[in-house]
Design a protein around this motif. Structure first.
Motif, short mmCIF file in Angstrom:
data_model
loop_
_atom_site.label_atom_id
_atom_site.label_comp_id
_atom_site.label_asym_id
_atom_site.label_seq_id
_atom_site.Cartn_x
_atom_site.Cartn_y
_atom_site.Cartn_z
N UNK A 1 66.84 44.43 43.60
CA UNK A 1 67.34 43.14 43.11
C UNK A 1 66.84 42.88 41.69
N UNK A 2 67.56 42.01 41.04
CA UNK A 2 67.22 41.67 39.64
C UNK A 2 67.07 40.16 39.55
N UNK A 3 66.03 39.73 38.85
CA UNK A 3 65.91 38.29 38.62
C UNK A 3 65.40 38.01 37.21
N UNK A 4 65.80 36.85 36.73
CA UNK A 4 65.28 36.36 35.44
C UNK A 4 64.22 35.33 35.73
N UNK A 5 63.27 35.17 34.83
CA UNK A 5 62.30 34.08 34.98
C UNK A 5 63.02 32.79 34.58
N UNK A 6 63.56 32.10 35.57
CA UNK A 6 64.31 30.87 35.31
C UNK A 6 64.02 29.89 36.43
N UNK A 7 64.45 28.67 36.24
CA UNK A 7 64.21 27.64 37.26
C UNK A 7 64.92 28.02 38.57
N UNK A 8 66.13 28.55 38.44
CA UNK A 8 66.88 28.91 39.65
C UNK A 8 66.16 30.02 40.43
N UNK A 9 65.70 31.03 39.70
CA UNK A 9 64.99 32.13 40.38
C UNK A 9 63.69 31.63 41.00
N UNK A 10 62.99 30.76 40.29
CA UNK A 10 61.73 30.23 40.83
C UNK A 10 61.98 29.55 42.17
N UNK A 11 63.07 28.77 42.22
CA UNK A 11 63.40 28.09 43.48
C UNK A 11 63.77 29.08 44.58
N UNK A 12 64.48 30.14 44.21
CA UNK A 12 64.83 31.16 45.21
C UNK A 12 63.55 31.75 45.80
N UNK B 1 79.25 45.86 32.74
CA UNK B 1 78.82 44.52 32.34
C UNK B 1 79.37 44.27 30.94
N UNK B 2 80.09 43.17 30.81
CA UNK B 2 80.69 42.80 29.53
C UNK B 2 80.53 41.30 29.34
N UNK B 3 80.04 40.90 28.18
CA UNK B 3 79.88 39.47 27.92
C UNK B 3 79.01 38.79 28.99
N UNK B 4 77.99 39.47 29.43
CA UNK B 4 77.04 38.97 30.44
C UNK B 4 77.66 38.79 31.83
N UNK C 1 63.35 39.12 24.53
CA UNK C 1 63.34 39.02 25.99
C UNK C 1 62.89 40.35 26.60
N UNK C 2 61.80 40.32 27.31
CA UNK C 2 61.28 41.57 27.88
C UNK C 2 62.01 41.94 29.18
N UNK C 3 62.13 43.23 29.39
CA UNK C 3 62.76 43.74 30.60
C UNK C 3 61.90 44.84 31.20
N UNK C 4 61.83 44.93 32.49
CA UNK C 4 61.03 45.98 33.10
C UNK C 4 61.32 46.15 34.57
N UNK C 5 60.68 47.18 35.12
CA UNK C 5 60.87 47.52 36.55
C UNK C 5 59.58 47.20 37.29
N UNK C 6 59.72 46.56 38.43
CA UNK C 6 58.56 46.21 39.26
C UNK C 6 58.65 46.98 40.58
N UNK C 7 57.57 47.70 40.91
CA UNK C 7 57.53 48.51 42.14
C UNK C 7 56.33 48.11 42.98
N UNK C 8 56.48 48.15 44.28
CA UNK C 8 55.37 47.89 45.20
C UNK C 8 55.04 49.20 45.92
N UNK C 9 53.77 49.53 46.01
CA UNK C 9 53.39 50.80 46.65
C UNK C 9 52.04 50.69 47.33
N UNK D 1 71.95 50.99 37.05
CA UNK D 1 71.30 49.69 37.23
C UNK D 1 70.95 49.03 35.90
N UNK D 2 70.80 49.83 34.87
CA UNK D 2 70.31 49.31 33.59
C UNK D 2 71.16 48.17 33.04
N UNK D 3 72.48 48.31 33.13
CA UNK D 3 73.37 47.31 32.55
C UNK D 3 73.24 45.93 33.20
N UNK D 4 72.78 45.91 34.47
CA UNK D 4 72.70 44.62 35.17
C UNK D 4 71.58 43.73 34.65
N UNK D 5 70.70 44.30 33.85
CA UNK D 5 69.64 43.47 33.26
C UNK D 5 70.19 42.60 32.13
#
Lengths: 105, 249
Positions: free
Chosen positions: B144-155, A34-37, B1-9, B103-107
């Motif tokens: 999967x990864x999501x941000x709290x955003x309008x687009x994610x809310x719609x998804x 990941x680079x520059x988002x 901006x907070x980041x974290x992992x969500x698990x269901x069990x 996976x960390x970098x994808x956040x």
């Protein structure tokens, strides 16, 4: 050589082929950066493209893995990250390959 | 901006999912190093050994879904958006084991929602060629990864809609399995909301061990399995394990 030995060699070859395929998949997964988002593959194509564009441009655009355009403003830094990750993964793959050689592949 | 992992069990009559959760959390701590929130119920929570600092949120799982005739409490994934306390959330199945920090970098991407659409069979049988099982290319809602955003809310709103009318969508897309699978719910929702032309994806395939692989050893670095009298192992690679007997390893 008896058929039992040949079968043993065949089984070993298969095991090594699967392990090699998995090691290559592992390298591919690790080659993503990941680079520059944006997301890129540190593969030969990306490295060659960035190096080629860098020769004549200080800034340029490339596509990320989802085909979105990204402006690269620090080509040297970007290229360095790509090469670093590419070589890290191939080095790990090489080490795995060495263990196959020891097993008699 | 907070980041974290969500698990269901949620434990079931047949599977001690909390034992799998304990392994999963250990590897997240070791490799991802993000705060963890576990969505569970009190019955399962009571059995989980002390795991250090973890946020627990209790819900009662929606019942009724089955897999191979057994109870399968997997249909609460659509609540991830509301239940996540983070700005950017990594949601994972607890049987996805992170032996790397890949996976960390994808956040840190600019994408609102990312999900993989490929799985890789570690046993070299290409078991996950899912295309023939439906008219829609499926995604793997395992990670999967999501941000709290309008687009994610719609998804997520679309995911809820698809889930509500799943019998209809299941028939329309001619999906082979009749039980509810998040993979198809997400694939349908993303396709519908994406105007039927595509959506953003992770560029990697989920390395997966099919259900007929018996896990014989699991360490901090990797996993070993047997299949057809062959033993194999992989290290430093994230692995999705479909055989739930991994709970007992």
């Amino acid at each position: 050589m008896d058929i039992g030995s040949l079968k043993k060699q065949s089984d070993l070859s298969y095991d090594i082929a699967v392990a090699k395929r998995n090691a290559l998949e592992k390298a591919h997964a690790r080659q993503i950066i990941v680079y520059n988002e944006h997301i890129f593959r540190a593969d030969p194509q990306t490295i060659c493209l960035v190096r080629t564009l860098k020769e004549t441009n200080d800034t340029f655009f490339v596509l990320d893995t989802n085909s979105n355009p990204v402006q690269i403003t620090d080509p040297t830094g970007f290229l360095s990250k790509l090469i670093e990750r590419n070589q890290e993964t191939l080095n790990a793959y090489h080490q795995t390959q060495q263990t196959f050689t020891k097993k008699g592949a | 901006m907070s980041q974290g992992v969500l698990l269901f069990c949620f434990d079931t009559e047949h599977t001690r999912y909390h034992k799998i959760l304990e392994k999963c959390v250990h590897l997240i701590r070791r490799n991802i190093k993000l705060e963890i929130t576990v969505i569970t119920n009190y019955a399962t929570f009571k059995k989980i050994k002390p795991l250090g600092f973890i946020n627990y949120k209790f819900i009662e799982p929606e019942l009724g879904n089955t897999k191979l005739g057994k109870e399968w409490n997997n249909v609460d994934r659509h609540l991830a958006y509301e239940l996540s306390p983070y700005d950017t959330t990594l949601v994972m199945d607890i049987d996805y084991f992170c032996f790397t920090d890949n996976l960390l970098q994808y956040l840190d991407t600019g994408y609102d929602f990312l999900v993989p659409d490929q799985a890789y069979d570690l046993t070299d049988r290409d078991t996950f060629d899912e295309r023939k099982w439906s008219m829609i290319p499926m995604v793997w809602a395992t990670v999967f990864i999501f941000k709290k955003s309008e687009k994610s809310r719609k998804i997520f709103e679309m995911i809820k809609y698809v889930k509500k009318y799943y019998r209809y969508f299941n028939a329309m897309y001619r999906i082979y399995s009749s039980n509810l699978r998040n993979d198809y719910v997400f694939a349908i929702a993303l396709q519908q909301l994406g105007g039927f032309v595509g959506y953003d994806k992770f560029p990697f395939a989920l390395s997966t061990l099919p259900p007929d692989c018996e896990i014989v050893e699991m360490t901090d670095d990797g996993i070993a399995w047997t299949h057809n009298d062959q033993i194999n192992f992989i290290e430093q690679q994230d692995v999705h394990v479909l055989n739930k007997e991994v709970a007992d390893v």
